[in-house]
Design a protein around this motif. Sequence first.
Motif, mmCIF file in Angstrom:
data_model
loop_
_atom_site.group_PDB
_atom_site.id
_atom_site.type_symbol
_atom_site.label_atom_id
_atom_site.label_comp_id
_atom_site.label_asym_id
_atom_site.label_seq_id
_atom_site.Cartn_x
_atom_site.Cartn_y
_atom_site.Cartn_z
ATOM 1 N N ARG A 34 0.819 -1.285 -0.028
ATOM 2 C CA ARG A 34 0.098 0.011 -0.057
ATOM 3 C C ARG A 34 0.775 1.265 -0.108
ATOM 4 O O ARG A 34 0.667 2.362 -0.698
ATOM 5 C CB ARG A 34 -0.912 0.126 1.280
ATOM 6 C CG ARG A 34 -1.939 1.198 1.233
ATOM 7 C CD ARG A 34 -2.653 1.153 2.456
ATOM 8 N NE ARG A 34 -2.085 1.206 3.523
ATOM 9 C CZ ARG A 34 -2.766 0.775 4.833
ATOM 10 N NH1 ARG A 34 -3.923 0.559 4.767
ATOM 11 N NH2 ARG A 34 -1.770 0.821 5.840
ATOM 12 N N VAL A 37 2.354 1.568 -3.645
ATOM 13 C CA VAL A 37 1.685 2.220 -4.477
ATOM 14 C C VAL A 37 1.248 3.826 -4.281
ATOM 15 O O VAL A 37 1.251 4.430 -5.222
ATOM 16 C CB VAL A 37 0.282 1.407 -4.417
ATOM 17 C CG1 VAL A 37 -0.895 1.998 -5.241
ATOM 18 C CG2 VAL A 37 0.426 0.028 -5.091
ATOM 19 N N ASN A 38 1.075 3.982 -2.995
ATOM 20 C CA ASN A 38 1.034 5.422 -2.710
ATOM 21 C C ASN A 38 2.356 6.399 -2.942
ATOM 22 O O ASN A 38 2.072 7.113 -3.670
ATOM 23 C CB ASN A 38 0.620 5.500 -1.062
ATOM 24 C CG ASN A 38 0.229 7.129 -0.735
ATOM 25 O OD1 ASN A 38 -0.005 7.818 -1.738
ATOM 26 N ND2 ASN A 38 0.256 7.183 0.458
ATOM 27 N N PHE A 49 -6.049 2.015 -4.553
ATOM 28 C CA PHE A 49 -5.785 1.048 -3.827
ATOM 29 C C PHE A 49 -6.854 0.785 -2.640
ATOM 30 O O PHE A 49 -7.178 -0.279 -2.371
ATOM 31 C CB PHE A 49 -4.287 1.132 -2.997
ATOM 32 C CG PHE A 49 -3.953 0.082 -2.462
ATOM 33 C CD1 PHE A 49 -3.121 -0.958 -3.182
ATOM 34 C CD2 PHE A 49 -4.115 -0.195 -1.137
ATOM 35 C CE1 PHE A 49 -2.403 -1.841 -2.436
ATOM 36 C CE2 PHE A 49 -3.470 -1.278 -0.590
ATOM 37 C CZ PHE A 49 -2.763 -2.239 -1.286
ATOM 38 N N ASN A 50 -7.423 1.923 -1.906
ATOM 39 C CA ASN A 50 -8.333 1.965 -0.949
ATOM 40 C C ASN A 50 -9.755 1.570 -1.154
ATOM 41 O O ASN A 50 -10.366 0.943 -0.759
ATOM 42 C CB ASN A 50 -8.188 3.209 -0.122
ATOM 43 C CG ASN A 50 -6.936 3.258 0.709
ATOM 44 O OD1 ASN A 50 -6.044 2.422 1.084
ATOM 45 N ND2 ASN A 50 -6.556 4.544 0.865
ATOM 46 N N LEU A 53 -9.276 -1.413 -5.635
ATOM 47 C CA LEU A 53 -8.454 -2.313 -6.158
ATOM 48 C C LEU A 53 -8.599 -3.703 -5.701
ATOM 49 O O LEU A 53 -8.244 -4.834 -6.392
ATOM 50 C CB LEU A 53 -6.864 -1.822 -5.720
ATOM 51 C CG LEU A 53 -5.534 -2.262 -6.485
ATOM 52 C CD1 LEU A 53 -5.996 -1.999 -7.857
ATOM 53 C CD2 LEU A 53 -4.256 -1.374 -6.050
ATOM 54 N N VAL A 55 -7.057 -5.469 -3.412
ATOM 55 C CA VAL A 55 -5.651 -6.203 -3.001
ATOM 56 C C VAL A 55 -5.669 -6.896 -1.867
ATOM 57 O O VAL A 55 -6.133 -6.477 -0.889
ATOM 58 C CB VAL A 55 -4.448 -5.305 -3.136
ATOM 59 C CG1 VAL A 55 -3.226 -5.787 -2.775
ATOM 60 C CG2 VAL A 55 -4.298 -4.323 -4.322
ATOM 61 N N CYS A 71 -5.279 -9.042 -7.073
ATOM 62 C CA CYS A 71 -5.742 -7.783 -7.249
ATOM 63 C C CYS A 71 -6.761 -7.915 -8.604
ATOM 64 O O CYS A 71 -6.833 -8.651 -9.222
ATOM 65 C CB CYS A 71 -4.610 -6.878 -7.514
ATOM 66 S SG CYS A 71 -3.483 -7.172 -8.834
ATOM 67 N N VAL A 79 -0.381 -2.507 -9.433
ATOM 68 C CA VAL A 79 0.164 -2.835 -8.256
ATOM 69 C C VAL A 79 1.737 -3.551 -8.891
ATOM 70 O O VAL A 79 2.594 -3.439 -7.910
ATOM 71 C CB VAL A 79 -0.575 -4.285 -7.794
ATOM 72 C CG1 VAL A 79 0.155 -5.257 -6.779
ATOM 73 C CG2 VAL A 79 -1.726 -3.404 -7.175
#
Length: 169
Positions: A34, A37-38, A49-50, A53, A55, A71, A79
């Motif tokens: 995470r 990705v950020n 992502f939040n 995604l 994941v 994912c 990712v």
Amino acid sequence: MVRFKSRYLLCELCVSEPSSLHLFEDKVVYQALRGAVNRAHGDYGAAIFNITLGVLVKYLNAHTGVVLIRCRKAHYRLVWSSLPFITFLENRGQKVRCFFNCIHVGGTIRTSQKFLIKYNRQQLQRMLLDCKTDAEKQDVRKAILSCSLNLIKGEETDGSDDDGDEEDT
């Protein structure tokens, strides 16, 4: 009902000290992913992502360093492109330098498992060339045969269930 298609990233967790693999858990890898990705994709990556995604770290083997990450199909490249930005994992106050080597991207867990069996067999073949003594060679040959026999037995049991006849229920 909506079906979400997924991609499975089969990765090898390479660390400087193999004894430190036992420190890692699924949530540690998830948090590092995470954060990567950020960092790599900014606000867009954090939001994707939040929210959408999906994941999930499906499998983490602390002995071999194999990680299976699930994912969504639409965002798996996001990712995948973030994996090189993970340079360490932190757990219980200890930072361990590492990197992820993505060895396969598959559509199902089963295809990823089949690839992992082939990959391990190839690695054992390479180890056979590096063996110095006959005892080491025998151990590696035994490991290669165990991989081959398990694969053949698994395919026979899968094929015996499906004889082409369909029953009406």
